[in-house]
Design a protein around this motif. Structure first.
Motif, mmCIF file in Angstrom:
data_model
loop_
_atom_site.group_PDB
_atom_site.id
_atom_site.type_symbol
_atom_site.label_atom_id
_atom_site.label_comp_id
_atom_site.label_asym_id
_atom_site.label_seq_id
_atom_site.Cartn_x
_atom_site.Cartn_y
_atom_site.Cartn_z
ATOM 1 N N ILE A 100 0.845 -1.201 0.000
ATOM 2 C CA ILE A 100 0.000 0.000 0.000
ATOM 3 C C ILE A 100 0.877 1.246 0.000
ATOM 4 O O ILE A 100 0.651 2.185 -0.769
ATOM 5 N N LEU A 101 1.905 1.263 0.862
ATOM 6 C CA LEU A 101 2.805 2.424 0.926
ATOM 7 C C LEU A 101 3.513 2.664 -0.406
ATOM 8 O O LEU A 101 3.727 3.811 -0.793
ATOM 9 N N ARG A 102 3.876 1.602 -1.094
ATOM 10 C CA ARG A 102 4.569 1.724 -2.386
ATOM 11 C C ARG A 102 3.623 2.139 -3.518
ATOM 12 O O ARG A 102 4.071 2.427 -4.614
ATOM 13 N N GLY A 103 2.319 2.097 -3.250
ATOM 14 C CA GLY A 103 1.351 2.449 -4.285
ATOM 15 C C GLY A 103 0.957 1.277 -5.166
ATOM 16 O O GLY A 103 0.260 1.458 -6.164
ATOM 17 N N ASN A 104 1.391 0.073 -4.808
ATOM 18 C CA ASN A 104 1.016 -1.116 -5.578
ATOM 19 C C ASN A 104 -0.419 -1.537 -5.309
ATOM 20 O O ASN A 104 -1.023 -2.235 -6.121
ATOM 21 N N LEU A 105 -0.953 -1.144 -4.161
ATOM 22 C CA LEU A 105 -2.367 -1.336 -3.822
ATOM 23 C C LEU A 105 -2.918 0.036 -3.445
ATOM 24 O O LEU A 105 -2.382 0.693 -2.562
ATOM 25 N N LYS A 106 -3.966 0.452 -4.118
ATOM 26 C CA LYS A 106 -4.503 1.805 -3.929
ATOM 27 C C LYS A 106 -5.833 1.786 -3.192
ATOM 28 O O LYS A 106 -6.456 0.733 -3.048
ATOM 29 N N ASP A 107 -6.255 2.964 -2.733
ATOM 30 C CA ASP A 107 -7.539 3.102 -2.040
ATOM 31 C C ASP A 107 -8.655 2.433 -2.832
ATOM 32 O O ASP A 107 -8.742 2.595 -4.058
ATOM 33 N N ASP A 108 -9.477 1.680 -2.124
ATOM 34 C CA ASP A 108 -10.654 0.993 -2.675
ATOM 35 C C ASP A 108 -10.314 -0.105 -3.689
ATOM 36 O O ASP A 108 -11.193 -0.597 -4.378
ATOM 37 N N LYS A 116 -14.030 -5.009 4.352
ATOM 38 C CA LYS A 116 -14.607 -6.160 3.683
ATOM 39 C C LYS A 116 -15.880 -5.756 2.944
ATOM 40 O O LYS A 116 -16.715 -5.033 3.484
ATOM 41 N N LYS A 117 -15.978 -6.229 1.702
ATOM 42 C CA LYS A 117 -17.226 -6.140 0.951
ATOM 43 C C LYS A 117 -17.769 -7.552 0.903
ATOM 44 O O LYS A 117 -17.143 -8.443 0.316
ATOM 45 N N ARG A 118 -18.901 -7.733 1.525
ATOM 46 C CA ARG A 118 -19.470 -9.071 1.643
ATOM 47 C C ARG A 118 -19.586 -9.748 0.270
ATOM 48 O O ARG A 118 -20.142 -9.199 -0.663
ATOM 49 N N GLY A 119 -19.006 -10.930 0.196
ATOM 50 C CA GLY A 119 -19.052 -11.712 -1.031
ATOM 51 C C GLY A 119 -18.032 -11.303 -2.079
ATOM 52 O O GLY A 119 -17.892 -11.974 -3.099
ATOM 53 N N LEU A 120 -17.323 -10.219 -1.860
ATOM 54 C CA LEU A 120 -16.360 -9.733 -2.851
ATOM 55 C C LEU A 120 -14.916 -9.794 -2.367
ATOM 56 O O LEU A 120 -13.997 -9.808 -3.179
ATOM 57 N N GLY A 121 -14.703 -9.732 -1.067
ATOM 58 C CA GLY A 121 -13.357 -9.795 -0.533
ATOM 59 C C GLY A 121 -12.972 -8.557 0.239
ATOM 60 O O GLY A 121 -13.812 -7.758 0.652
ATOM 61 N N MET A 122 -11.672 -8.382 0.408
ATOM 62 C CA MET A 122 -11.107 -7.262 1.170
ATOM 63 C C MET A 122 -10.593 -6.200 0.207
ATOM 64 O O MET A 122 -10.044 -6.508 -0.850
ATOM 65 N N PHE A 123 -10.738 -4.945 0.647
ATOM 66 C CA PHE A 123 -10.334 -3.793 -0.155
ATOM 67 C C PHE A 123 -9.533 -2.833 0.715
ATOM 68 O O PHE A 123 -9.689 -2.798 1.936
ATOM 69 N N VAL A 124 -8.694 -2.027 0.050
ATOM 70 C CA VAL A 124 -7.887 -1.032 0.748
ATOM 71 C C VAL A 124 -8.798 0.122 1.166
ATOM 72 O O VAL A 124 -9.524 0.680 0.344
ATOM 73 N N SER A 125 -8.755 0.466 2.438
ATOM 74 C CA SER A 125 -9.558 1.573 2.960
ATOM 75 C C SER A 125 -9.044 2.905 2.432
ATOM 76 O O SER A 125 -7.838 3.067 2.226
ATOM 77 N N PRO A 126 -9.961 3.863 2.238
ATOM 78 C CA PRO A 126 -9.502 5.212 1.902
ATOM 79 C C PRO A 126 -8.596 5.714 3.024
ATOM 80 O O PRO A 126 -8.836 5.416 4.192
ATOM 81 N N ASN A 127 -7.564 6.405 2.686
ATOM 82 C CA ASN A 127 -6.585 6.933 3.645
ATOM 83 C C ASN A 127 -5.744 5.865 4.328
ATOM 84 O O ASN A 127 -5.098 6.138 5.344
ATOM 85 N N ALA A 128 -5.734 4.645 3.800
ATOM 86 C CA ALA A 128 -4.928 3.571 4.397
ATOM 87 C C ALA A 128 -3.452 3.934 4.400
ATOM 88 O O ALA A 128 -2.752 3.694 5.383
ATOM 89 N N LYS A 129 -2.978 4.529 3.313
ATOM 90 C CA LYS A 129 -1.565 4.881 3.206
ATOM 91 C C LYS A 129 -1.169 5.849 4.322
ATOM 92 O O LYS A 129 -0.145 5.663 4.979
ATOM 93 N N LYS A 130 -2.005 6.838 4.574
ATOM 94 C CA LYS A 130 -1.738 7.816 5.632
ATOM 95 C C LYS A 130 -1.760 7.134 7.002
ATOM 96 O O LYS A 130 -0.922 7.407 7.859
ATOM 97 N N GLN A 131 -2.709 6.249 7.203
ATOM 98 C CA GLN A 131 -2.831 5.511 8.464
ATOM 99 C C GLN A 131 -1.585 4.673 8.736
ATOM 100 O O GLN A 131 -1.055 4.653 9.853
#
Length: 125
Positions: free
Chosen positions: A23-31, A66-81
């Motif tokens: 996430i920090l490297r930008g390889n996984l982005k918000d949402d 978590k999005k039910r039935g779809l999996g896990m997603f990166v939260s908005p502002n995860a990088k800052k957190q």
């Protein structure tokens, strides 16, 4: 990434740290959807339950959601957190350790700052 199965850090924590770094490297982005527990298990040759524990840890910290039935997603502002968490838990401790050791070695504040600037100017250690 190669997991350290001999170290003290649990594998699920290593998985969580790896995802944070992605996430920090930008390889996984918000949402953006992250790897499933089964994908992580295949990637790192670990038990899916171990991978799930790493994902759950990040979900509990609200870095993933978590999005039910779809999996896990990166939260908005995860990088800052993640950045704030690592500054508080890791960087401040490292700096404190360096300052303590510098005092023990009678290295002046100016010398220490000079060392940091030199390392920074030379592109790291």
């Amino acid at each position: 990434m190669i997991l350290n199965t001999e170290g003290l850090e649990p594998i699920y924590v290593q998985i969580a740290n790896w995802l944070e770094t992605e996430i920090l490297r930008g390889n996984l982005k918000d949402d953006e959807k992250v790897y499933s527990q089964y994908q992580l298990a295949d990637m790192f040759n670990i038990n899916p339950a171990t991978a799930a524990k790493g994902l759950t840890m990040l979900a509990e910290e609200e870095i993933l959601y978590k999005k039910r039935g779809l999996g896990m997603f990166v939260s908005p502002n995860a990088k800052k957190q993640i950045r704030n968490k690592r500054i508080e838990k890791t960087l401040k401790q490292l700096v404190s350790d360096i300052v303590v050791e510098a005092k023990r070695l009678e290295v002046s504040e100016e010398e220490l700052i000079s060392m940091i600037k030199n390392i920074n100017n030379n592109g790291g250690a």
